[in-house]
Write a protein that holds these residues in place. Sequence first.
Motif, PDB file in Angstrom:
ATOM      1  N   ALA A  93       0.824  -1.216   0.000  1.00  0.00           N
ATOM      2  CA  ALA A  93       0.000   0.000   0.000  1.00  0.00           C
ATOM      3  C   ALA A  93       0.856   1.264   0.000  1.00  0.00           C
ATOM      4  N   LEU A  94       2.006   1.216   0.655  1.00  0.00           N
ATOM      5  CA  LEU A  94       2.878   2.403   0.712  1.00  0.00           C
ATOM      6  C   LEU A  94       3.360   2.832  -0.671  1.00  0.00           C
ATOM      7  N   SER A  95       3.336   1.913  -1.639  1.00  0.00           N
ATOM      8  CA  SER A  95       3.754   2.261  -3.003  1.00  0.00           C
ATOM      9  C   SER A  95       2.664   2.984  -3.786  1.00  0.00           C
ATOM     10  N   PHE A  96       1.426   2.974  -3.271  1.00  0.00           N
ATOM     11  CA  PHE A  96       0.302   3.494  -4.052  1.00  0.00           C
ATOM     12  C   PHE A  96      -0.598   4.429  -3.224  1.00  0.00           C
ATOM     13  N   PRO A  97      -0.057   5.545  -2.757  1.00  0.00           N
ATOM     14  CA  PRO A  97      -0.884   6.469  -1.959  1.00  0.00           C
ATOM     15  C   PRO A  97      -2.091   6.992  -2.720  1.00  0.00           C
ATOM     16  N   GLU A  98      -1.974   7.142  -4.044  1.00  0.00           N
ATOM     17  CA  GLU A  98      -3.107   7.654  -4.817  1.00  0.00           C
ATOM     18  C   GLU A  98      -4.250   6.645  -4.867  1.00  0.00           C
ATOM     19  N   ILE A  99      -3.918   5.367  -4.920  1.00  0.00           N
ATOM     20  CA  ILE A  99      -4.970   4.348  -4.908  1.00  0.00           C
ATOM     21  C   ILE A  99      -5.657   4.318  -3.546  1.00  0.00           C
ATOM     22  N   VAL A 100      -4.878   4.482  -2.484  1.00  0.00           N
ATOM     23  CA  VAL A 100      -5.473   4.535  -1.145  1.00  0.00           C
ATOM     24  C   VAL A 100      -6.426   5.722  -1.048  1.00  0.00           C
ATOM     25  N   LYS A 101      -6.013   6.865  -1.568  1.00  0.00           N
ATOM     26  CA  LYS A 101      -6.893   8.041  -1.577  1.00  0.00           C
ATOM     27  C   LYS A 101      -8.167   7.771  -2.371  1.00  0.00           C
ATOM     28  N   GLN A 102      -8.029   7.032  -3.465  1.00  0.00           N
ATOM     29  CA  GLN A 102      -9.196   6.714  -4.295  1.00  0.00           C
ATOM     30  C   GLN A 102     -10.175   5.821  -3.535  1.00  0.00           C
ATOM     31  N   ILE A 103      -9.648   4.838  -2.802  1.00  0.00           N
ATOM     32  CA  ILE A 103     -10.515   3.969  -2.003  1.00  0.00           C
ATOM     33  C   ILE A 103     -11.336   4.815  -1.026  1.00  0.00           C
ATOM     34  N   ILE A 104     -10.649   5.711  -0.326  1.00  0.00           N
ATOM     35  CA  ILE A 104     -11.304   6.526   0.694  1.00  0.00           C
ATOM     36  C   ILE A 104     -12.288   7.507   0.073  1.00  0.00           C
ATOM     37  N   SER A 105     -11.863   8.179  -1.008  1.00  0.00           N
ATOM     38  CA  SER A 105     -12.740   9.171  -1.633  1.00  0.00           C
ATOM     39  C   SER A 105     -13.976   8.533  -2.260  1.00  0.00           C
ATOM     40  N   SER A 106     -13.897   7.226  -2.567  1.00  0.00           N
ATOM     41  CA  SER A 106     -15.045   6.514  -3.133  1.00  0.00           C
ATOM     42  C   SER A 106     -16.029   6.074  -2.059  1.00  0.00           C
ATOM     43  N   GLY A 107     -15.711   6.347  -0.797  1.00  0.00           N
ATOM     44  CA  GLY A 107     -16.634   6.046   0.287  1.00  0.00           C
ATOM     45  C   GLY A 107     -16.472   4.686   0.923  1.00  0.00           C
ATOM     46  N   HIS A 108     -15.369   3.993   0.599  1.00  0.00           N
ATOM     47  CA  HIS A 108     -15.119   2.685   1.190  1.00  0.00           C
ATOM     48  C   HIS A 108     -14.362   2.831   2.509  1.00  0.00           C
ATOM     49  N   GLU A 109     -14.430   1.802   3.311  1.00  0.00           N
ATOM     50  CA  GLU A 109     -13.702   1.766   4.578  1.00  0.00           C
ATOM     51  C   GLU A 109     -12.311   1.180   4.335  1.00  0.00           C
ATOM     52  N   VAL A 110     -11.294   1.728   4.999  1.00  0.00           N
ATOM     53  CA  VAL A 110      -9.947   1.149   4.943  1.00  0.00           C
ATOM     54  C   VAL A 110      -9.494   0.792   6.354  1.00  0.00           C
ATOM     55  N   GLN A 111      -8.890  -0.374   6.488  1.00  0.00           N
ATOM     56  CA  GLN A 111      -8.409  -0.835   7.784  1.00  0.00           C
ATOM     57  C   GLN A 111      -7.064  -1.532   7.617  1.00  0.00           C
ATOM     58  N   PHE A 112      -6.471  -1.908   8.739  1.00  0.00           N
ATOM     59  CA  PHE A 112      -5.114  -2.460   8.756  1.00  0.00           C
ATOM     60  C   PHE A 112      -5.129  -3.981   8.667  1.00  0.00           C
ATOM     61  N   HIS A 113      -4.374  -4.489   7.707  1.00  0.00           N
ATOM     62  CA  HIS A 113      -4.280  -5.933   7.484  1.00  0.00           C
ATOM     63  C   HIS A 113      -2.911  -6.484   7.866  1.00  0.00           C
ATOM     64  N   ALA A 114      -1.851  -5.806   7.428  1.00  0.00           N
ATOM     65  CA  ALA A 114      -0.526  -6.398   7.662  1.00  0.00           C
ATOM     66  C   ALA A 114       0.584  -5.384   7.473  1.00  0.00           C
ATOM     67  N   TRP A 115       1.719  -5.694   8.071  1.00  0.00           N
ATOM     68  CA  TRP A 115       2.983  -5.068   7.673  1.00  0.00           C
ATOM     69  C   TRP A 115       3.639  -6.015   6.671  1.00  0.00           C
ATOM     70  N   ASP A 116       4.165  -7.140   7.143  1.00  0.00           N
ATOM     71  CA  ASP A 116       4.749  -8.161   6.261  1.00  0.00           C
ATOM     72  C   ASP A 116       3.830  -9.388   6.311  1.00  0.00           C
ATOM     73  N   HIS A 117       2.952  -9.491   5.324  1.00  0.00           N
ATOM     74  CA  HIS A 117       1.930 -10.540   5.297  1.00  0.00           C
ATOM     75  C   HIS A 117       2.547 -11.930   5.240  1.00  0.00           C
ATOM     76  N   ARG A 118       3.523 -12.129   4.379  1.00  0.00           N
ATOM     77  CA  ARG A 118       4.070 -13.464   4.149  1.00  0.00           C
ATOM     78  C   ARG A 118       4.760 -14.018   5.390  1.00  0.00           C
TER      79      ARG A 118
END
Length: 289
Positions: A93-118
Motif C-alpha cells: 500500500a505504501l507504493s500506491f498512496p493515490e490508490i489509497v486516496k481513491q478507495i477513501i474518496s469513493s466512500g469505502h472503509e480502509v483498515q489495517f491488514h498487515a505489515w509483512d503478510h508473508r
Amino acid sequence: MIQKNENALGIKIDVDTYQGMKKGVPRLLDILDRFNVKATFYLSMGPDASGRAVLQLIKNPLFLKKMIKSNAPGLYGIKTALYGTLLPSPMIALSFPEIVKQIISSGHEVQFHAWDHRRWQDELDAKSVEWIKRWFDKGVNAFAKLTGHMPSSFGAPAWLIDDRVMEIIKEYKFDYLSCTRADKPFIHENIGVMEIPSDLPCIEETGIDSAELAIISVLKKGGIHVLPVHAEVEGGIRSNYFIQLLEQIRMMNYPVTTLCEIKELLPQNIPVRKYKMKLLAGRSTLCAV
C-alpha cells in the motif's frame, strides 16, 4: 442506511500483494462502483515477500495442493512469485498512496491488514513477542501516515492469531476485529473486543461453482454475513465471477455494506467466546475459528 434486524452482507477485501494493490484494487473499485456498493479494504502496508512461499512448497504438502487447485501462477503472476527471493520486496500500500486516496474518496472503509503478510502467515509461531510488537508498530504507523488516521480495526493475515497477538491487540484499542472464520460475531474472551468474522467461503478454497452456490444458499436464509474477497483473486482473473455473484446478490435485494456498518447493526448481547485453531477445507494452514 441499513436498519437493525435487517439482512446485510459485509464485503471484506484483503489486499495481500503488490500486484493486488496495483491492479486488483482499481478493478474492484470499478466493479463496486458499477453496483453502487461499499466495502471494507484491509490493506497490507509493507514488503511483498510472496516469493518466500516457495519454502512452504517444501514444508507443507497441503500448500502445494492449494496452489495447484487455485491456479496460483494465474492469480498472482510470475513477478509476485519472485518477490522477496530473486526480486526485492516492493512495498504494497505504501507504493500506491493515490490508490489509497481513491478507495477513501469513493466512500469505502480502509483498515489495517498487515505489515509483512508473508512472514506473519508462514512464521508467526516462531517469532518473538518483540517481533510481533515491531510488526504492529511498523504497520499501524504506516497506515496512519498513509491515511491520516489510526486504523479502528485489524484483520489478521490468513486468519492467523495466537494469545500473544491478542495481548498486543489490546494496546491498540481497536473498535472491532475481523481475524477469524466463524458463523456469527462474538466478543473475544479476555480482551473484550468485538469480532466480525468471515462466515462465507473464499473462491480459492472451494472453486467458483461451489463457492457461488454456498454463498447464495446462505444468503437465502437471511441474516448478517461477511464475504471474504482477495484483491488478487476477485480483482484479477476471477473478476467475472465476482461480477456474476454481485449480480445475483442485487437480484436478491440483499443490502451490501462495510464492516463498520455491520458493527452498528449487531445487538449488544453477542456472546463472549475464545477462538480456537482449525484446518478448514481448502486451506493449507490453521485458521482461527
